[in-house]
Design an enzyme around this catalytic site. Structure first.
Site, PDB file in Angstrom:
ATOM      1  N   LYS A 261      12.592  -2.760  41.175  1.00 20.59           N
ATOM      2  CA  LYS A 261      12.409  -3.045  39.747  1.00 20.59           C
ATOM      3  C   LYS A 261      12.229  -1.736  38.982  1.00 20.59           C
ATOM      4  CE  LYS A 261       9.087  -5.214  36.501  1.00 20.59           C
ATOM      5  NZ  LYS A 261       7.973  -6.180  36.335  1.00 20.59           N
ATOM      6  N   ASP A 266       7.018  -1.692  30.095  1.00 21.60           N
ATOM      7  CA  ASP A 266       6.953  -3.145  29.890  1.00 21.60           C
ATOM      8  C   ASP A 266       5.936  -3.473  28.793  1.00 21.60           C
ATOM      9  OD1 ASP A 266       7.052  -5.873  30.022  1.00 21.60           O
ATOM     10  OD2 ASP A 266       6.097  -6.030  32.008  1.00 21.60           O
ATOM     11  N   LYS A 273       2.558  -8.081  25.207  1.00 22.05           N
ATOM     12  CA  LYS A 273       1.289  -7.938  25.924  1.00 22.05           C
ATOM     13  C   LYS A 273       0.192  -7.517  24.951  1.00 22.05           C
ATOM     14  CE  LYS A 273       3.158  -6.344  30.392  1.00 22.05           C
ATOM     15  NZ  LYS A 273       2.700  -7.487  31.209  1.00 22.05           N
ATOM     16  N   ASP A 284       5.776   0.420  35.563  1.00 21.47           N
ATOM     17  CA  ASP A 284       6.479  -0.810  35.928  1.00 21.47           C
ATOM     18  C   ASP A 284       7.838  -0.557  36.586  1.00 21.47           C
ATOM     19  OD1 ASP A 284       6.171  -3.537  36.133  1.00 21.47           O
ATOM     20  OD2 ASP A 284       7.136  -3.982  34.221  1.00 21.47           O
ATOM     21  N   ASP A 343       7.999 -11.652  28.897  1.00 15.68           N
ATOM     22  CA  ASP A 343       7.190 -10.761  29.734  1.00 15.68           C
ATOM     23  C   ASP A 343       7.436 -11.007  31.224  1.00 15.68           C
ATOM     24  OD1 ASP A 343       5.421  -8.752  30.307  1.00 15.68           O
ATOM     25  OD2 ASP A 343       3.609  -9.917  29.843  1.00 15.68           O
ATOM     26  N   ARG A 347      11.848 -10.281  37.114  1.00 14.74           N
ATOM     27  CA  ARG A 347      12.698 -11.195  37.890  1.00 14.74           C
ATOM     28  C   ARG A 347      14.101 -11.300  37.294  1.00 14.74           C
ATOM     29  NH1 ARG A 347       8.434 -15.935  37.047  1.00 14.74           N
ATOM     30  NH2 ARG A 347       7.113 -14.098  36.992  1.00 14.74           N
TER      31      ARG A 347
HETATM   32  N1  BES Z   1       4.916  -5.887  34.997  1.00 12.65           N
HETATM   33  C1  BES Z   1       4.253  -7.128  34.876  1.00 12.65           C
HETATM   34  C2  BES Z   1       3.333  -7.421  36.055  1.00 12.65           C
HETATM   35  C3  BES Z   1       2.127  -6.546  36.189  1.00 12.65           C
HETATM   36  C4  BES Z   1       0.962  -6.876  35.538  1.00 12.65           C
HETATM   37  C5  BES Z   1       2.151  -5.433  36.998  1.00 12.65           C
HETATM   38  C6  BES Z   1      -0.164  -6.086  35.669  1.00 12.65           C
HETATM   39  C7  BES Z   1       1.020  -4.634  37.143  1.00 12.65           C
HETATM   40  C8  BES Z   1      -0.134  -4.965  36.483  1.00 12.65           C
HETATM   41  C9  BES Z   1       5.256  -8.266  34.778  1.00 12.65           C
HETATM   42  O1  BES Z   1       6.446  -7.954  34.150  1.00 12.65           O
HETATM   43  C10 BES Z   1       4.611  -9.353  33.988  1.00 12.65           C
HETATM   44  O2  BES Z   1       4.363  -9.136  32.833  1.00 12.65           O
HETATM   45  N2  BES Z   1       4.354 -10.486  34.628  1.00 12.65           N
HETATM   46  C11 BES Z   1       3.725 -11.585  34.001  1.00 12.65           C
HETATM   47  C12 BES Z   1       4.488 -12.827  34.370  1.00 12.65           C
HETATM   48  C13 BES Z   1       4.097 -14.034  33.567  1.00 12.65           C
HETATM   49  C14 BES Z   1       4.547 -13.868  32.128  1.00 12.65           C
HETATM   50  C15 BES Z   1       4.745 -15.245  34.187  1.00 12.65           C
HETATM   51  C16 BES Z   1       2.284 -11.656  34.485  1.00 12.65           C
HETATM   52  O3  BES Z   1       2.037 -11.377  35.655  1.00 12.65           O
HETATM   53  O4  BES Z   1       1.413 -11.942  33.684  1.00 12.65           O
HETATM   54 ZN    ZN Z   2       7.017  -5.993  34.217  1.00  9.81          ZN
HETATM   55 MN    MN Z   3       6.312  -8.198  32.051  1.00  9.73          MN
END
Ligand code: BES
Ligand code: ZN
Ligand code: MN
Length: 499
Positions: A261, A266, A273, A284, A343, A347
């Protein structure tokens, strides 16, 4: 920053287990646990004799126990002008790889302000433990700083006495250089680190390592139908890239595809966020960094497998051209995904990468690495990566490689019952689980989403949201990007054929 020029340089010299190390600013010798506290190794006793100090008495006075990574520092009076300024009595515990990794990190952390170190701590360690020791020396001494006042550590040379095969030092150096490259890439602020920047680095370091590197820009992505990468990158003024790095050794056995990835920042996109949630999001692209770095070390480590590294790179930003919640993207290969939360972007870019690999590369195995979900970090903490796999032997090999390499990895289930939460009303899939299904387990639904794009090939997914970055210096890990994944991937590829 020091991935071109490894500092300190580790120099291995042949020697015996019962002689004192050569002299240096700091000299480090072994102590082991005994019934009544630390027991000095023969190297420590020889050094004591040389310097005229009673090392056993000093250990007793300091209540040393000899545990792995314990350091008992002994200042040396200027009576011996050419001798060491400091002696470190270093606990090696049970002398396992794990213990010597701790010891190696502890030695360089304590010797940071010296110019030279010489050590017999790992002199008669087995090859695995010796390699762990040297890797820890090179990893714990990493630092990243853009402070105008920062000076590089003066430590320039670590002389390691070793009775065994010096090949382990070359392997450790190649591995540590790769991990440090990953850390540099991760730690670079996103104002500099655009998808194009990441691609340039992949080209530079990849070509230096003899790899073929192909970069697709936004026009090529559009022409070939990479709708996931384009959809995620569409909100940024800095367009996405798809990086493809190829390692083809002569007479290759099998083919592995690694997908990382590469979200260079992000923000969450329109599903923005919080400010706190964004602070660390330059990291990220840690999965992509791990893949780029791993690719650069394959030749040096003599890996016999063909390996292709794919890094879908994009910046996830809100703007008038950003993907909206409710939009439907068409992924590489034609499958449609309804984006209900912008967010959940990792994926979406990975889906293109996996689909591309399944259709065009047809490898024996695919492994992806991604800082994919906060849920993985919430569940397993900040040390363990979460492993999901459709293949038992692949999972076992990765777990073993992680254990050997000193990275923690924990297997998680692909729960079939949760799959229906990803069904969309209007597209083939939706990118977050339907909240009315109440399954929770966010790391699992993310993994199930990715599995849809693997074409049924043996596949493993490492959600590294927890261990990709650290808030503190500890052992061989340094604050900021950790380079998690590089060591375990390299161990796996060095040892194993595809599955
Ligand atoms: N990059 C984030 C995941 C992440 C969060 C990595 C905190 C490291 C620390 C990812 O893209 C994300 O935002 N995931 C969301 C998914 C949700 C919207 C289904 C999450 O984990 O909140
Ligand atoms: Zn992310
Ligand atoms: Mn995200």
């Amino acid at each position: 920053m020091a991935s071109d020029d490894l500092r300190p340089a580790v120099v291995v010299v042949d020697g015996s287990a019962d002689a004192a190390p050569p002299t240096a600013d700091v000299v480090a010798v072994r102590v082991s646990p005994g019934a009544d506290g630390a027991v000095p190794g023969p190297d420590a006793l020889a050094l004591g004799q040389q310097l005229g100090v009673d090392i056993p008495a000093y250990l007793q006075r300091e209540k040393a126990r000899g545990e792995a990574g314990e350091i008992t520092a002994m200042p040396v009076l200027p009576a011996a002008p050419k001798g060491p300024k400091t002696v470190l009595l270093v606990g090696v515990g049970d002398a396992s790889a794990r213990s010597l990794r701790k010891a190696g990190a502890a030695v360089v952390r304590r010797a940071r302000d010296a110019r030279t170190v010489a050590t017999t701590v790992a002199v008669d360690a087995d090859a695995l433990a010796f390699r762990a020791f040297v890797e820890a020396v090179l990893l714990a001494s990493y630092s990243y700083s853009l402070k105008t006042s920062s000076k590089p550590s003066p430590l320039r040379k670590v002389t390691v006495v070793y009775a065994g095969d010096a090949d382990a030092v070359d392997r450790a150096t190649a591995t540590a250089r790769a991990v440090r490259l990953a850390r540099d890439l991760i730690n670079t602020p996103s104002m500099e680190k655009t998808p194009a920047w990441l691609a340039e680095r992949a080209v530079r370091y990849g070509e230096r390592a003899g790899l073929d590197v192909v970069v697709r820009d936004e026009q090529a992505l559009a022409a070939e139908g990479f709708g996931g990468i384009l959809g995620v990158g569409g909100g940024s003024s800095r367009p996405p890239r798809f990086i493809e790095m190829s390692y083809r050794p002569r007479g290759a056995r099998g083919h592995v595809v690694l997908v990382g990835k590469g979200i260079t920042f992000d923000s969450g996109g329109l599903s923005l966020k919080t400010s706190d949630g964004m602070v660390t999001m330059k990291t990220d692209m840690a999965g992509g960094a791990a893949v780029i770095a791993t690719m650069t070390a394959l030749g040096e480590l003599g890996v016999k497998t063909r390996v292709t590294g794919l890094i879908p790179a994009a910046e996830n930003m809100p703007s008038g051209s950003a993907t909206r919640p409710g939009d439907v993207l068409t992924h590489y290969g034609g499958r449609t995904v309804e984006v209900l939360n912008t967010d959940a972007e990792g994926r979406l870019v990975l889906a293109d990468g996996l689909a591309y690999a399944a259709k065009n590369l047809r490898p024996d195995v695919m492994v992806d690495l991604a800082t994919l979900t906060g849920a993985a970090s919430l569940g397993l903490g900040r040390v363990h990566g979460a492993l999901f796999s459709t293949d038992e032997s692949l999972a076992d090999h990765l777990l073993t490689a992680a254990e050997t390499a000193g990275e923690q990895l924990w297997r998680m289930p692909l729960v079939e019952d949760y799959r229906d939460a990803l069904d969309s009303d209007i597209a083939d899939l939706q990118n977050i689980g339907n909240p009315h299904k109440h399954y929770s387990g966010g790391a699992i639904s993310a993994a199930l989403f990715l599995r849809e794009f693997t074409g049924g090939m043996p596949w493993a997914h490492l959600d590294i949201a927890g261990p990709a970055r650290s808030d503190k210096d500890e052992g061989e890990i340094t604050k900021g990007g950790t380079g998690y994944g590089v060591r375990l991937l390299l161990r796996w590829l060095e040892q194993a054929a595809p599955v």
